[in-house]
Design a protein around this motif. Structure first.
Motif, short mmCIF file in Angstrom:
data_model
loop_
_atom_site.label_atom_id
_atom_site.label_comp_id
_atom_site.label_asym_id
_atom_site.label_seq_id
_atom_site.Cartn_x
_atom_site.Cartn_y
_atom_site.Cartn_z
N LEU A 114 35.53 36.26 48.06
CA LEU A 114 36.28 36.86 46.97
C LEU A 114 36.17 38.38 47.00
O LEU A 114 37.14 39.10 46.74
CB LEU A 114 35.75 36.33 45.63
N LEU A 115 35.00 38.87 47.38
CA LEU A 115 34.74 40.31 47.41
C LEU A 115 35.52 41.02 48.51
O LEU A 115 36.14 42.06 48.27
CB LEU A 115 33.24 40.55 47.60
N VAL A 116 35.50 40.49 49.74
CA VAL A 116 35.97 41.29 50.89
C VAL A 116 37.30 40.85 51.49
O VAL A 116 37.89 41.62 52.25
CB VAL A 116 34.91 41.30 52.01
N TYR A 149 32.15 34.31 33.14
CA TYR A 149 33.44 34.34 32.44
C TYR A 149 34.23 35.60 32.80
O TYR A 149 35.44 35.52 33.07
CB TYR A 149 33.21 34.30 30.92
N LEU A 150 33.59 36.76 32.79
CA LEU A 150 34.31 38.01 33.05
C LEU A 150 34.86 38.06 34.47
O LEU A 150 35.99 38.53 34.69
CB LEU A 150 33.38 39.20 32.80
N LEU A 151 34.09 37.58 35.44
CA LEU A 151 34.57 37.58 36.82
C LEU A 151 35.77 36.64 36.95
O LEU A 151 36.75 36.95 37.63
CB LEU A 151 33.45 37.16 37.78
N TRP A 152 35.69 35.47 36.30
CA TRP A 152 36.82 34.54 36.32
C TRP A 152 38.06 35.18 35.67
O TRP A 152 39.17 35.08 36.18
CB TRP A 152 36.44 33.27 35.57
N ARG A 153 37.84 35.87 34.57
CA ARG A 153 38.96 36.46 33.80
C ARG A 153 39.68 37.55 34.58
O ARG A 153 40.92 37.66 34.50
CB ARG A 153 38.39 37.03 32.48
N TYR A 154 38.95 38.35 35.35
CA TYR A 154 39.57 39.52 35.97
C TYR A 154 39.74 39.39 37.48
O TYR A 154 40.02 40.38 38.16
CB TYR A 154 38.75 40.78 35.64
N SER A 155 39.59 38.20 38.04
CA SER A 155 39.81 37.98 39.47
C SER A 155 40.97 37.03 39.68
O SER A 155 41.48 36.43 38.73
CB SER A 155 38.55 37.42 40.13
N SER A 156 41.38 36.90 40.92
CA SER A 156 42.43 35.94 41.29
C SER A 156 42.08 35.38 42.67
O SER A 156 41.26 35.96 43.39
CB SER A 156 43.81 36.61 41.31
N GLU A 157 42.70 34.28 43.04
CA GLU A 157 42.42 33.69 44.34
C GLU A 157 42.89 34.63 45.46
O GLU A 157 43.93 35.28 45.34
CB GLU A 157 43.11 32.33 44.47
N THR A 158 42.11 34.74 46.53
CA THR A 158 42.49 35.60 47.65
C THR A 158 43.61 34.98 48.46
O THR A 158 43.87 33.77 48.38
CB THR A 158 41.29 35.85 48.58
N ARG A 159 44.29 35.81 49.25
CA ARG A 159 45.38 35.29 50.08
C ARG A 159 44.86 34.26 51.08
O ARG A 159 45.47 33.21 51.28
CB ARG A 159 46.06 36.45 50.82
N THR A 160 43.70 34.57 51.70
CA THR A 160 43.10 33.61 52.63
C THR A 160 42.69 32.34 51.90
O THR A 160 42.86 31.23 52.42
CB THR A 160 41.88 34.23 53.34
N GLY A 161 42.18 32.49 50.69
CA GLY A 161 41.78 31.33 49.90
C GLY A 161 42.94 30.41 49.58
O GLY A 161 42.81 29.19 49.62
#
Length: 424
Positions: free
Chosen positions: A129-131, A189-201
């Motif tokens: 998710l990070l890179v 919760y905050l990480l879920w709220r402000y992230s999205s699935e990566t293109r590779t994911g």
């Protein structure tokens, strides 16, 4: 050849999307687990658990990580990077924190260690998710920011010291574990709220849709071949294994050694990681970017192992005081903290960065799962072995880490593989 990387401040300001969500929520680690970790081993001692049992728990935890690490790639591809991180952060951190908070004996810690091993799943998914959506050339600085974010816990360390002074060691640590449960759950919760699935994911989740987990695991055989035929991945695996082994030993027994061998009072224990973290933050914005400014990371890795080795040697050289720690003890410990801040800090960042740079980008989650499994298998025996050594002499675990760091210096000097030479 690596492109010239942007500065650390520039990377921090310009991060967007998942990279930003991961880095910006990471300081919450400092308000939660980082407050309690300085007391984790002495908390067990206070509850009547012996050195050998503490070492055994470290090994059991590592073996649990091996199992979860092996499953992590398949789970990450099946659920997606974002969902896996949320679900397994709750399992690996929120639930064990409650168990640790109410622990009474060895068996409570055993259950918590087994459940906590699930953090290897979220470590895989969180790394992806990070890179996966950031520029490749910024990866070392992104991991530097992660380390700095973790080091921000330093400013909160006095909270733990005040609690211990006010309530005593065991009650204070129980409070800190309950606090960690609340903060880590909020972080999820905050990480879920402000992230999205990566293109590779998204691509990997579509590719394995409807495919049983066992079938995905069978595909590891081909992924293992990718690792065995890549000099770069084998090299990064060796570096990661050495760093993980040293981290396991020092994380378990450093506080025990300075408390019981060098006479440092319990109330002062959280100030040592505080000072180390502050020094590490300063170095990441001054000296370390200069070392990372070249065309490869070899020199920085050599400096990391060499300086960390010097810190362990200085720790071993500290005279044992007749009673409580004296001025000489604290002065030499200050030197250890400076050397450790540089060595441990840069090696954490480099071990993660080398894996990310050498890994096959199309099979990142499964390759990293196998690599992490191998790393944990290599590190696992050192928990029990260092506990056995500590039971005889509290300085002996650090003779072990010195040997491992010397080996790391040798490997990085003689077997280095540049990332542009690795199979991609």
């Amino acid at each position: 050849m690596l492109e010239r990387r942007p500065g650390l401040w520039s990377t921090l300001v310009n991060l967007r999307g998942n990279g930003r969500a991961c880095v910006y929520t990471e300081p919450m680690w400092g308000l939660s687990m980082a407050l309690v970790l300085p007391y984790a081993s002495v908390y067990m001692l206070a509850l009547g658990i012996e050195d050998r049992s503490i070492g055994l728990l470290a090994t059991i935890s590592t073996l649990s990580q091996v199992l979860f690490g092996l499953l992590s790639g398949a789970i990450t591809d099946k659920l997606g990077r974002r969902a896996t991180t949320a679900v397994f952060d709750i399992i690996a951190w929120s639930i064990p924190c409650l168990i640790w908070a109410f622990a009474q004996n060895f068996w409570w810690f055993l259950v918590a260690s087994l459940v906590n091993g699930a953090w290897q799943v979220t470590q895989n998914s969180w790394d992806c998710l990070l890179v996966e959506d950031v520029e490749r050339r910024t990866i070392p600085h992104v991991y530097s920011l992660v380390k700095v974010a973790g080091d921000m816990s330093a400013i909160f360390a006095p909270i733990a010291a005040v609690l211990v002074a006010q309530f005593g060691l065991v009650p204070a640590v129980r409070i800190l574990y309950l606090n960690a449960f609340v903060i880590m759950t909020a972080k999820v919760y905050l990480l879920w709220r402000y992230s999205s699935e990566t293109r590779t994911g998204v691509r990997r989740r579509a590719a394995v849709h409807g495919v049983p987990l066992l079938t995905i695991l069978r595909g590891y055989r081909g992924v293992l071949g990718l690792i065995l035929h890549s000099k770069g991945m084998l090299f990064s695996l060796a570096i990661s294994a050495l760093v993980a082994s040293v981290t396991l030993v020092t994380g378990t027994f450093w506080q025990v050694a300075i408390s019981t061998r060098l006479g440092v009072p319990d109330g002062l224990l959280p100030y040592f990681p505080m000072v180390r973290s502050l020094l590490s933050m300063g170095l990441f914005f001054t000296l370390i970017p200069w070392l990372l400014g070249g065309h490869d990371l070899k020199r920085a890795t050599q400096w990391g192992f060499g300086v960390y080795l010097a810190g362990q040697a200085l720790l071993l050289a500290i005279p044992v005081p007749a009673g409580a720690a004296d001025l000489t003890t604290y002065a030499m410990l200050a030197g250890c903290l400076l050397l450790d801040a540089f060595g441990a800090g840069i090696l954490f960042m480099l071990a993660e960065s080398l894996v990310a740079l050498h890994v096959d980008r199309h099979e990142r989650s499964r390759v990293m799962a196998i690599q992490r499994t191998c790393v944990m298998l290599a590190a696992a025996p050192f928990g029990w072995f260092s506990g056995w050594l500590s039971g005889m002499d509290r300085s002996w675990p650090f003779w072990l880490t010195s040997v491992l760091l010397a080996l790391g210096l040798l490997v990085s000097s003689t077997l280095w593989v540049r990332h542009d030479e690795a199979a991609d």
